[in-house]
Design a protein around this motif. Structure first.
Motif, PDB file in Angstrom:
ATOM      1  N   LYS A  14       0.845  -1.200   0.000  1.00 12.63           N
ATOM      2  CA  LYS A  14       0.000   0.000   0.000  1.00 12.63           C
ATOM      3  C   LYS A  14       0.884   1.256   0.000  1.00 12.63           C
ATOM      4  O   LYS A  14       0.615   2.227  -0.703  1.00 12.63           O
ATOM      5  CB  LYS A  14      -0.831  -0.077   1.288  1.00 12.63           C
ATOM      6  CG  LYS A  14      -1.943   0.876   1.405  1.00 12.63           C
ATOM      7  CD  LYS A  14      -2.752   0.502   2.653  1.00 12.63           C
ATOM      8  CE  LYS A  14      -3.955   1.390   2.760  1.00 12.63           C
ATOM      9  NZ  LYS A  14      -3.916   2.416   3.739  1.00 12.63           N
ATOM     10  N   PHE A 162      -5.607  -3.891  -5.740  1.00 13.79           N
ATOM     11  CA  PHE A 162      -5.623  -2.470  -6.050  1.00 13.79           C
ATOM     12  C   PHE A 162      -6.264  -2.202  -7.423  1.00 13.79           C
ATOM     13  O   PHE A 162      -5.703  -1.522  -8.268  1.00 13.79           O
ATOM     14  CB  PHE A 162      -4.204  -1.881  -5.972  1.00 13.79           C
ATOM     15  CG  PHE A 162      -4.218  -0.414  -5.643  1.00 13.79           C
ATOM     16  CD1 PHE A 162      -4.502   0.013  -4.354  1.00 13.79           C
ATOM     17  CD2 PHE A 162      -3.989   0.549  -6.605  1.00 13.79           C
ATOM     18  CE1 PHE A 162      -4.549   1.377  -4.042  1.00 13.79           C
ATOM     19  CE2 PHE A 162      -4.030   1.909  -6.307  1.00 13.79           C
ATOM     20  CZ  PHE A 162      -4.307   2.313  -5.018  1.00 13.79           C
ATOM     21  N   PRO A 174      -5.587  -4.055  -0.722  1.00 11.34           N
ATOM     22  CA  PRO A 174      -4.906  -2.752  -0.684  1.00 11.34           C
ATOM     23  C   PRO A 174      -3.495  -2.781  -1.278  1.00 11.34           C
ATOM     24  O   PRO A 174      -2.827  -1.761  -1.363  1.00 11.34           O
ATOM     25  CB  PRO A 174      -4.870  -2.428   0.816  1.00 11.34           C
ATOM     26  CG  PRO A 174      -4.943  -3.741   1.510  1.00 11.34           C
ATOM     27  CD  PRO A 174      -5.712  -4.674   0.610  1.00 11.34           C
ATOM     28  N   TYR A 175      -3.038  -3.954  -1.680  1.00 12.40           N
ATOM     29  CA  TYR A 175      -1.697  -4.116  -2.249  1.00 12.40           C
ATOM     30  C   TYR A 175      -1.811  -4.797  -3.617  1.00 12.40           C
ATOM     31  O   TYR A 175      -2.900  -5.241  -4.020  1.00 12.40           O
ATOM     32  CB  TYR A 175      -0.814  -4.980  -1.326  1.00 12.40           C
ATOM     33  CG  TYR A 175      -1.472  -6.296  -0.959  1.00 12.40           C
ATOM     34  CD1 TYR A 175      -1.393  -7.396  -1.812  1.00 12.40           C
ATOM     35  CD2 TYR A 175      -2.201  -6.426   0.223  1.00 12.40           C
ATOM     36  CE1 TYR A 175      -2.014  -8.592  -1.504  1.00 12.40           C
ATOM     37  CE2 TYR A 175      -2.830  -7.627   0.544  1.00 12.40           C
ATOM     38  CZ  TYR A 175      -2.740  -8.692  -0.327  1.00 12.40           C
ATOM     39  OH  TYR A 175      -3.366  -9.885  -0.030  1.00 12.40           O
TER      40      TYR A 175
END
Ligand code: IMP
Ligand code: MG
Length: 194
Positions: A14, A162, A174-175
């Motif tokens: 992130k 993402f 989120p990554y």
């Protein structure tokens, strides 16, 4: 960081994404400020659905006055392989005539989608079409196409997170990580138990 069981390895955290997207937005903002001929007539065009997290992050740091617009163009149909023929399923709702358009994309692979959309926007009368992608996977190019800006240059392997999906899922990670393709083949998505 907690890793989804279908992710083999995290490639960008992130924090990596935040740092790179900020740099990219600031660089592109400066470019438009120096290029006075666009004079405010700028449209940020996000290609749904993959652009959402990247575009949201980009907009946090991009301070140049602009409209925002979206299109849905599919070449992948939620699988690992591209169908190769782009199809517009949500078209523009605003005019791009005589405007500069900055396309925001999650990843460019074959280049087919972006080449097609760029030509489409030019046909619609756009003055200039620029392309910024978070990820550039140059190794699988099928047509000649270069983005004007990219965040990360990536090698082989199917990526998720993402905004990037596998079977329309995992966009909410989120990554960005490599999909565990072997595990994915036998994977059964959990269903909500009522
Ligand atoms: P292309 O450049 O026309 O091949 O299409 C790029 C589109 O394919 C992207 O917008 C993604 O939706 C999808 N895509 C390409 N590579 C990947 C990947 O590694 N993971 C998930 N989607 C991908
Ligand atoms: Mg996409």
């Amino acid at each position: 960081m907690d890793k989804h069981p279908l992710v083999r390895e995290i490639l960008y955290t992130k924090e990596d994404i935040e740092k790179t997207t900020k740099k990219l937005a600031e660089k592109i903002e400066l470019f438009f400020r120096q290029q006075s001929k666009t004079s405010g007539e700028l449209v940020l065009l996000g290609l749904l659905k993959g652009c959402i997290p990247f575009m949201a992050k980009f907009m946090e740091y991009f301070k140049y006055d602009c409209e925002t617009e979206y299109m849905v163009v599919s070449t992948y149909f939620g699988s690992l392989k591209s169908s190769g023929i782009p199809k517009i399923t949500l078209d523009l709702n605003i005019s791009v005539k005589d405007k500069t358009v900055l396309i925001l994309e999650d990843i460019i692979e074959s280049g087919v989608t972006l080449k097609y959309i760029k030509e489409y926007l030019q046909l619609k009368g756009a003055k200039e079409v620029k392309v910024a992608t978070l990820l550039d996977k140059k190794i699988n190019r099928k047509v000649e196409f270069q983005p004007d800006w990219y965040g990360f240059s990536v090698k082989k392997g199917f990526l998720v997170g993402f905004g990037l999906d596998y079977q329309e899922k995992l966009r909410n990670l989120p990554y960005i990580g490599y999909l565990d393709e072997k595990k994915a083949k036998e994977w059964v998505w959990e269903k909500e138990v009522k």
